[in-house]
Write an enzyme that holds these catalytic residues in place. Structure first.
Site, PDB file in Angstrom:
ATOM      1  N   GLY A   1       0.774  -1.237   0.000  1.00 31.97           N
ATOM      2  CA  GLY A   1       0.000   0.000   0.000  1.00 31.97           C
ATOM      3  C   GLY A   1       0.803   1.283   0.000  1.00 31.97           C
ATOM      4  O   GLY A   1       0.311   2.326   0.423  1.00 31.97           O
TER       5      GLY A   1
ATOM      6  N   HIS B   1       0.620   1.564 -13.102  1.00 29.48           N
ATOM      7  CA  HIS B   1       1.371   0.409 -13.608  1.00 29.48           C
ATOM      8  C   HIS B   1       2.853   0.787 -13.668  1.00 29.48           C
ATOM      9  O   HIS B   1       3.191   1.878 -14.144  1.00 29.48           O
ATOM     10  CB  HIS B   1       0.849   0.036 -15.001  1.00 29.48           C
ATOM     11  CG  HIS B   1       1.567  -1.137 -15.577  1.00 29.48           C
ATOM     12  ND1 HIS B   1       1.359  -2.424 -15.121  1.00 29.48           N
ATOM     13  CD2 HIS B   1       2.529  -1.221 -16.531  1.00 29.48           C
ATOM     14  CE1 HIS B   1       2.151  -3.246 -15.784  1.00 29.48           C
ATOM     15  NE2 HIS B   1       2.869  -2.546 -16.648  1.00 29.48           N
TER      16      HIS B   1
HETATM   17  C1  GRF Z   1       3.315  -0.933  -7.658  1.00 27.05           C
HETATM   18  O1  GRF Z   1       4.513  -1.258  -8.305  1.00 27.05           O
HETATM   19  C2  GRF Z   1       2.248  -0.589  -8.648  1.00 27.05           C
HETATM   20  O2  GRF Z   1       2.747   0.049  -9.781  1.00 27.05           O
HETATM   21  C3  GRF Z   1       1.705  -1.944  -9.017  1.00 27.05           C
HETATM   22  O3  GRF Z   1       1.722  -2.666  -7.815  1.00 27.05           O
HETATM   23  C4  GRF Z   1       2.719  -2.143  -6.947  1.00 27.05           C
HETATM   24  C5  GRF Z   1       2.021  -1.781  -5.672  1.00 27.05           C
HETATM   25  O4  GRF Z   1       2.876  -1.296  -4.681  1.00 27.05           O
HETATM   26  N1  GRF Z   1       0.401  -1.822  -9.626  1.00 27.05           N
HETATM   27  P1  GRF Z   1       2.269  -0.636  -3.362  1.00 27.05           P
HETATM   28  O5  GRF Z   1       1.325  -1.666  -2.750  1.00 27.05           O
HETATM   29  O6  GRF Z   1       1.556   0.614  -3.741  1.00 27.05           O
HETATM   30  O7  GRF Z   1       3.454  -0.385  -2.477  1.00 27.05           O
END
Ligand code: GRF
Length: 221
Positions: A11, A110
């Site tokens: 998160g 992404h």
């Molecule tokens: C990130 O790399 C985002 O781009 C991808 O999933 C990951 C989530 O990371 N969709 P976090 O949970 O926000 O730290």
């Protein structure tokens, strides 16, 4: 605009958005809650720290019944009075049930410069392919995989010494910068769509902007 976040893991992107909100940088958003598909995910603690209510809808409880899973997610979204869904590290593809209820109102981040490298585990694919510039993309979600209209992108260089871990850390830093900005743009009504092309109100063409080009490696190296 009433916003719900959806997360699967640590998160950190949601945290960057909630911090920006606390700092007054997303005035048009009212964050109503988090929906998480994994019990014990770090995102749940982060939400609690910001006083954001959360609902856990564990995907594994639905034994592969995606429509039933999405039905429960939709119920939770409606329970929060959601108008905009922000997928901040939500690791599942959403289908018709949720997307049909929120057409053009679901955003995702992404960790690649789309349309290159959609899908999972992109950092190993990028270092393995040998791209020299990587980055992150905030986009609206359609029924494909990472294929919806692009709202904002940020680029970082890929260093000679990078493996997937080093690259993912550098990309994550840019994610934390661009996602709160994109959520602000959308919730303040600055983003419109012409077909699949997003337009940002108040951002006209200028020579200075057009010249801001990143070439990597630097040509003087
Ligand atoms: C990130 O790399 C985002 O781009 C991808 O999933 C990951 C989530 O990371 N969709 P976090 O949970 O926000 O730290």
């Amino acid at each position: 605009m009433k916003v719900a976040c959806m997360c699967s893991g640590r998160g950190s992107n949601m945290k960057s958005i909630l911090e920006a909100k606390a700092a007054g940088r997303i005035p048009g958003a009212e964050f109503r809650g988090l929906i998480c598909d994994e019990e014990g995910a770090g995102a749940l603690e982060t939400a609690a720290a910001f006083g954001l209510p959360s609902v856990t809808v564990p995907f594994r409880d639905f034994k592969g019944d995606r429509p039933a899973f999405e039905g429960r997610v939709l119920e939770a979204l409606r329970g929060f009075g959601t108008e905009l869904v922000v997928l901040a590290g939500f690791q599942r593809v959403l289908g018709k049930t949720v997307l049909g209820a929120y057409p053009g109102k679901v955003m995702n981040i992404h960790p690649a410069l789309l349309p290159s490298f959609p899908g999972h585990q992109v950092w190993a694919k990028e270092t393995g392919y040998g791209v020299k510039i990587a980055g992150a993309t905030v986009h609206f979600v359609d029924e494909g995989v990472d294929s919806g209209p692009i709202i904002l992108q940020g680029a970082v260089p890929v260093l000679e010494t990078d493996g997937p871990d080093e690259l993912s850390a550098r990309i994550l830093a840019v994610e934390h910068r661009i996602f709160p900005v994109a959520v602000d743009w959308v919730t303040s009504g600055r983003v419109t769509l012409e077909g699949r092309v997003s337009r940002l109100k108040g951002f006209g063409p200028s020579e200075a902007q057009a010249e801001a080009v990143l070439i990597w490696p630097p040509l003087t190296a």
